[in-house]
Design an enzyme around this catalytic site. Structure first.
Site, PDB file in Angstrom:
ATOM      1  N   GLU A  89       0.804  -1.224   0.000  1.00 15.64           N
ATOM      2  CA  GLU A  89       0.000   0.000   0.000  1.00 15.64           C
ATOM      3  C   GLU A  89       0.840   1.279   0.000  1.00 15.64           C
ATOM      4  O   GLU A  89       0.817   2.057   0.966  1.00 15.64           O
ATOM      5  CB  GLU A  89      -0.940   0.003   1.207  1.00 15.64           C
ATOM      6  CG  GLU A  89      -1.877  -1.185   1.213  1.00 15.64           C
ATOM      7  CD  GLU A  89      -2.906  -1.103   2.341  1.00 15.64           C
ATOM      8  OE1 GLU A  89      -2.888  -0.140   3.125  1.00 15.64           O
ATOM      9  OE2 GLU A  89      -3.737  -2.015   2.429  1.00 15.64           O
ATOM     10  N   GLU A 135      -5.868  -8.255   1.320  1.00 22.50           N
ATOM     11  CA  GLU A 135      -6.342  -7.914   2.665  1.00 22.50           C
ATOM     12  C   GLU A 135      -7.798  -7.547   2.526  1.00 22.50           C
ATOM     13  O   GLU A 135      -8.184  -6.841   1.586  1.00 22.50           O
ATOM     14  CB  GLU A 135      -5.623  -6.686   3.258  1.00 22.50           C
ATOM     15  CG  GLU A 135      -4.220  -6.913   3.746  1.00 22.50           C
ATOM     16  CD  GLU A 135      -3.608  -5.641   4.353  1.00 22.50           C
ATOM     17  OE1 GLU A 135      -4.354  -4.765   4.851  1.00 22.50           O
ATOM     18  OE2 GLU A 135      -2.376  -5.525   4.294  1.00 22.50           O
TER      19      GLU A 135
HETATM   20  C1  PNW Z   1      -4.158  -1.726   5.775  1.00 26.19           C
HETATM   21  N1  PNW Z   1      -7.678   3.402   4.089  1.00 26.19           N
HETATM   22  O1  PNW Z   1      -4.097  -0.355   5.881  1.00 26.19           O
HETATM   23  C2  PNW Z   1      -2.781  -2.178   6.194  1.00 26.19           C
HETATM   24  O2  PNW Z   1      -2.081  -2.873   5.202  1.00 26.19           O
HETATM   25  C3  PNW Z   1      -2.741  -2.897   7.492  1.00 26.19           C
HETATM   26  O3  PNW Z   1      -1.451  -2.844   8.019  1.00 26.19           O
HETATM   27  C4  PNW Z   1      -3.784  -2.332   8.430  1.00 26.19           C
HETATM   28  O4  PNW Z   1      -3.690  -2.854   9.716  1.00 26.19           O
HETATM   29  C5  PNW Z   1      -5.140  -2.647   7.825  1.00 26.19           C
HETATM   30  O5  PNW Z   1      -5.251  -2.138   6.520  1.00 26.19           O
HETATM   31  C6  PNW Z   1      -6.315  -2.138   8.638  1.00 26.19           C
HETATM   32  O6  PNW Z   1      -6.279  -0.747   8.737  1.00 26.19           O
HETATM   33  C7  PNW Z   1      -5.050   0.501   5.429  1.00 26.19           C
HETATM   34  O7  PNW Z   1      -7.722   4.498   4.689  1.00 26.19           O
HETATM   35  C8  PNW Z   1      -5.146   1.711   6.089  1.00 26.19           C
HETATM   36  O8  PNW Z   1      -8.410   3.182   3.088  1.00 26.19           O
HETATM   37  C9  PNW Z   1      -6.018   2.667   5.632  1.00 26.19           C
HETATM   38  C10 PNW Z   1      -6.798   2.418   4.513  1.00 26.19           C
HETATM   39  C11 PNW Z   1      -6.706   1.211   3.854  1.00 26.19           C
HETATM   40  C12 PNW Z   1      -5.824   0.255   4.319  1.00 26.19           C
END
Ligand code: PNW
Length: 578
Positions: free
Chosen positions: A270, A481
């Protein structure tokens, strides 16, 4: 050079203002338009050990009582009894559970992989063990007040560094076939480059061998946001083109070590999210002259080049590896049928998924609306760089959690793109979780600690069709994920309340049904990874937001399956092609 001994590092630059540090940005293609005043004489070189790094930048860290690798505790068969069904007919019909008929036109193909994911800093703990050096997240969590809202750290986390055998055994016992983890760069190369820490490599050898022993497919991510601190403080981390060579070198070490056993790889997780960390908080990290709003685009530029270089290293070692970058974003629903909202949706795809997916899948260059902006300060990719980036993903790996309604800024899109101080500049699209009536949500909300996330599973088939149509990945699409933070789960205190997670259970059930629908309509989906293996360190939310399909008692480090774990695996028990 031995690990415990020395490293030459520009220590004086670490806490200083940007003028002293400007030169490292100056001589490179991506930064050619940056001005600099030339090297400052006020920089010194100091020898620093791993211990010094901890002492100077982080301070004391917490440890846990289990601090050597332990054999798995037996998994009681009573813990593997699925919960009673959560679904009931809407009117009393005299039967407690409605008859549910298997849909014979749905199936997950035979070689589908289905498992769980975690990431090093979020689960490993053992922060200082066996030669690990700090990453930027050790500093962010320890030193920057309230950067983590609970002021918690990943020092102990889930103690996975010592309890991974149990964790893998539990994945296998549940009936999942894949475990996806990330490698800690600052364990393997404490200074980001230079001396290799063999103990760290040996640790991951055993994680991988344990997966194989249990019949679980190991999948590894090279970079899940835990940048070695030294690389940030030496040259600004992802803001500098120097990261490309260091990342490639790290990738080479890892691919060489594990390529015969690990066949599924992800380079970086990401980039939209971690590039958005920049600018890092002032006074704790090396700073740069790049204007704040542009920093994430420099980061993204170097992330693409680093990803591409790593991809080629891996493929040249072993052409049968599957190597990809993990994309993110979300499905974009046009909020009204106005042409301005249609344009806003196009811009949103370009500034999110398109930023990394177009270069990797569609010829090596940025998508139109993003390109219009970044070319005002980044040098365009050369033909050679485009050729290097194009085609560097064997599957389309997407961390596809949710959906948003997209609409144009109130002042209109063109007023925004012409006005650098517009709050939505440079992307110039707006998003919301509510329908155009401003009343109903796109889907049930996750925990308030994750305001970006709703259970919007109705849009998953459309999302999958969009990915396949636009990026046409030859190896198919994987949802690398997906998951949801059960609302207010952290407030629940007794075990039965914690493990009964109805929204997360419904999320997995409905999401997997949506994938089955899309597969039946011709979308090539090859695997799914639930986020997450268990509740863990949720970055800026600490442990207050829970994404696990298992609960972990952080006082005892005992693990417990939640209802959602059974819901998740049940979809495969029913629909995996035999
Ligand atoms: C992912 N958004 O992060 C990460 O890869 C993980 O490490 C994290 O724990 C998980 O999602 C849950 O948050 C994201 O704002 C963080 O769209 C933010 C976003 C998407 C994914």
């Amino acid at each position: 050079m031995s690990l415990s001994s020395v490293l030459f590092l520009l220590l004086a630059g670490a806490q200083s203002s940007l003028s002293q540090n400007a030169p490292y940005m100056a001589s490179t293609p991506a930064t050619a338009s940056q001005t600099s005043s030339g090297p400052s004489p006020l920089v010194t070189q100091v020898q620093v050990s791993v211990d010094d790094l901890w002492d100077l930048y982080v301070g004391p860290v917490s440890t846990f009582s289990i601090n050597t690798t332990v054999q798995p505790t037996p998994i009681p068969s009573s813990s593997l009894i699925p919960p009673p069904p959560l679904y009931y007919p809407s009117f009393p019909t005299g039967q407690q559970v409605p008859l549910q008929v298997k849909n014979e036109s749905w199936k997950f193909p035979k070689n589908f992989w289905y498992g769980v994911a975690g990431a090093a800093y979020q689960i490993e703990g053992a922060a200082k063990a066996e030669g690990r050096a700090p990453s930027i997240w050790d500093v962010l969590s320890h030193r920057v007040p309230n950067y983590v809202v609970t002021n918690e750290t990943g020092d102990v986390a889930n103690n996975n560094y010592y309890q991974y055998k149990e964790d893998i055994a539990r994945i296998a016992a549940l009936g999942l076939n894949t475990y996806s983890f990330s490698l800690s760069w600052s364990r393997i190369l404490p200074f980001g480059s230079g001396p290799i820490n063999e103990q760290a490599l040996a640790h991951y050898d055993d994680v991988i061998d344990t997966c194989i022993e249990y019949g679980v497919i190991p999948q590894a991510t090279l970079y899940h946001w835990d940048l070695p601190l030294v690389l940030q403080n030496t040259y600004g981390g992802w803001l500098s083109p120097d990261i490309v060579e260091d990342f490639t070198n790290y990738a080479r070490i890892v691919f060489e070590r594990y390529h015969t056993k690990v066949h599924h790889w992800f380079t970086i997780n990401e980039p939209i999210v971690f590039c958005g960390f920049y600018p890092l908080p002032k006074n704790y990290f090396k700073q740069t002259i790049i204007p704040d709003v542009r920093q994430k685009f420099y980061c993204g530029h170097h992330a693409l080049l680093a990803h591409a270089a790593a991809y080629h290293v891996g493929k040249s070692l072993n052409s049968s590896l599957s190597i990809s970058l993990k994309h993110n974003g979300g499905y974009k629903i046009q909020r009204t049928n106005s042409s301005e909202d249609a344009l806003a949706v196009d811009r949103a795809w370009d500034f999110q998924e398109g930023w990394f997916s177009d270069p990797v899948f569609l010829g090596g260059d940025y998508p139109r609306y993003l390109k219009e902006y970044v070319e005002t300060f980044l040098d365009p990719f050369t033909d050679e760089q485009k050729a290097q980036i194009n085609g560097t993903a064997d599957i389309y790996a997407h961390d596809a959690y949710t959906s948003d309604f997209i609409f144009a800024p109130d002042s209109g899109i063109s007023a925004c793109t012409k006005n650098e101080s517009h709050p939505l500049f440079p992307s110039c699209y707006n998003s919301t979780k509510t329908y155009a009536n401003g009343y109903w949500l796109v889907g049930p909300a996750a925990d308030p600690g994750s305001p970006w996330l709703n259970k919007a599973t109705d849009w998953v088939p459309a999302f999958l069709h969009y990915m396949q149509k636009r990026w046409n990945p030859q190896g198919g699409i994987a949802i690398t994920e997906f998951g949801i933070a059960e609302p207010y789960e952290a407030l629940r205190k007794d075990l039965p309340s914690i493990v009964t997670d109805p929204l997360r259970s419904a999320y997995y059930r409905d999401y997997l049904e949506a994938i089955l629908i899309a597969i039946s309509e011709g979308v090539n989906v090859v695997g799914t990874l639930a986020w997450s293996i268990y509740d863990n360190f949720e970055w800026s939310q600490g442990y207050s937001v829970k994404f696990g399909i298992q609960y972990v008692n952080l006082t005892t480090q005992e693990r417990f399956f939640k209802a959602s774990a059974f819901e998740y695996v049940n979809a495969f028990n029913v629909y995996l092609e035999k």
